[in-house]
Write an enzyme that holds these catalytic residues in place. Structure first.
Site, PDB file in Angstrom:
ATOM      1  CG  ASN A   9      40.661  35.965  15.557  1.00 15.18           C
ATOM      2  OD1 ASN A   9      41.000  37.039  15.068  1.00 15.18           O
ATOM      3  ND2 ASN A   9      39.779  35.154  14.980  1.00 15.18           N
ATOM      4  CE  LYS A  11      36.448  36.123  16.248  1.00 14.10           C
ATOM      5  NZ  LYS A  11      35.161  35.428  16.359  1.00 14.10           N
ATOM      6  CG  HIS A  95      37.984  32.528  11.827  1.00 13.61           C
ATOM      7  ND1 HIS A  95      36.650  32.856  11.877  1.00 13.61           N
ATOM      8  CD2 HIS A  95      38.400  32.408  13.114  1.00 13.61           C
ATOM      9  CE1 HIS A  95      36.280  32.948  13.152  1.00 13.61           C
ATOM     10  NE2 HIS A  95      37.327  32.681  13.922  1.00 13.61           N
ATOM     11  CD  GLU A  97      34.254  35.385  12.889  1.00 15.20           C
ATOM     12  OE1 GLU A  97      35.304  36.039  12.775  1.00 15.20           O
ATOM     13  OE2 GLU A  97      33.757  35.080  14.004  1.00 15.20           O
ATOM     14  CD  GLU A 167      37.871  29.347  16.257  1.00 18.14           C
ATOM     15  OE1 GLU A 167      38.308  29.893  17.269  1.00 18.14           O
ATOM     16  OE2 GLU A 167      37.558  29.984  15.238  1.00 18.14           O
ATOM     17  N   GLY A 173      31.152  33.437  19.560  1.00 21.99           N
ATOM     18  CA  GLY A 173      30.516  34.717  19.859  1.00 21.99           C
ATOM     19  C   GLY A 173      29.095  34.578  20.392  1.00 21.99           C
ATOM     20  CB  SER A 213      31.769  31.030  23.959  1.00 20.46           C
ATOM     21  OG  SER A 213      30.914  31.670  23.020  1.00 20.46           O
TER      22      SER A 213
HETATM   23  P1  13P Z   1      34.684  33.961  20.567  1.00 25.41           P
HETATM   24  O1  13P Z   1      35.726  33.592  21.594  1.00 25.41           O
HETATM   25  O2  13P Z   1      34.315  35.403  20.575  1.00 25.41           O
HETATM   26  O3  13P Z   1      33.522  33.031  20.599  1.00 25.41           O
HETATM   27  O4  13P Z   1      35.381  33.743  19.116  1.00 25.41           O
HETATM   28  C1  13P Z   1      36.023  32.552  18.839  1.00 25.41           C
HETATM   29  C2  13P Z   1      36.778  32.694  17.580  1.00 25.41           C
HETATM   30  O5  13P Z   1      36.200  32.794  16.508  1.00 25.41           O
HETATM   31  C3  13P Z   1      38.239  32.767  17.652  1.00 25.41           C
HETATM   32  O6  13P Z   1      38.822  32.664  16.390  1.00 25.41           O
END
Ligand code: 13P
Length: 251
Positions: A9, A11, A95, A97, A167, A173, A213
């Site tokens: 992803n 982002k 997601h 976010e 997740e 992150g 992560s």
């Molecule tokens: P990270 O791997 O940067 O922690 O992000 C995970 C994520 O949100 C994937 O959709």
């Protein structure tokens, strides 16, 4: 045996030319991988160029979001039919976010899962608790609500096409990964929930990915857990070498 999925992803990172560079490097390094389903989810603006680069390769394309209607007067939104048209086979839905910044809730996620399926795409539906919810000990309740709410009303045939990504928000992150055992235990909980909603066969056929992560250093131990069918990778999918090592389960 389910084929593992490693999805990147990207982002809100990468211009069109950066996306093309990354996709080209991945085509080069991952062209021989047959035993893992590799998916990349670039930003919308890069999809039409990246799709050309990965055409006729083993790398599949996904969108990071879609709207819950197929067309209409919805200024600024993107239909699942449009992302299908550009070459996507998958769409990330719900997601954390988006749940956090755009206030997406479970009924909306459910609408998006349904429209994604109707458009002939595989939804990658994200679920997961926040740090506060984990500390309060309500993480299973939250994930239960995400799973049952997101899948509400889906037939057996439909739910088999859904990919669930667990997740935990506190691991995204932050460099903090859930331990493989924490992830395994939540994946088992999700599988049991599916079993109660449908049946054991259906529950076993749904692929459940871990995200948060994920790095070359931890992919092997995560994948060693029986309930973890793959990973949804954020930061480490933005560099060709680290994504390659994750796809190849190399530390
Ligand atoms: P990270 O791997 O940067 O922690 O992000 C995970 C994520 O949100 C994937 O959709």
């Amino acid at each position: 045996m389910k084929k593992p999925i490693i999805a990147g992803n990207w982002k809100m990172y990468n211009t069109i030319s950066q996306s093309c560079d990354l996709a080209s490097q991945l085509v080069e390094s991952l062209s021989l991988v047959k035993d893992v389903e590799v998916i990349i989810c670039p930003p919308f603006t890069s999809l039409s160029e990246v799709t050309k680069i990965i055409k006729n390769t083993n790398i599949r394309l996904g969108a990071q979001n879609i709207y819950f209607e197929k067309e209409g007067a919805y200024t600024g939104e993107i239909s699942p039919l449009m992302v299908k048209d550009v070459g996507c086979d998958y769409a990330i839905v719900g997601h954390s976010e988006r749940r956090k910044y755009i206030n997406e809730d479970n009924p909306l996620v459910n609408l998006k899962v349904r429209t994604t399926l109707e458009a002939g795409l595989y939804p990658i539906m994200c679920v997961g608790e926040s740090l506060e919810e984990r500390e309060k000990g309500v993480h299973e309740e939250i994930v239960y609500i995400h799973v049952t709410g997101g899948l509400l009303g889906l037939s057996e045939e439909e739910v088999k096409k859904v990919i669930i990504a667990y997740e935990p928000v506190w691991a995204i992150g932050t460099g903090k990964t859930a331990t493989p055992l924490d992830a395994q235990s939540m994946h088992k909980f999700i599988r049991n929930t599916l079993s109660k909603m449908y049946n054991e066969d259906i529950a076993n056929s749904v692929r459940i990915l871990y995200g948060g992560s994920v790095k070359p250093e931890n992919i092997k131990s995560l994948m060693a857990e029986s309930e973890i069918d793959g990973a949804l990778v954020g930061g480490a999918s933005l560099t060709a070498s680290s994504f390659e090592r994750i796809v190849k389960f190399m530390e």
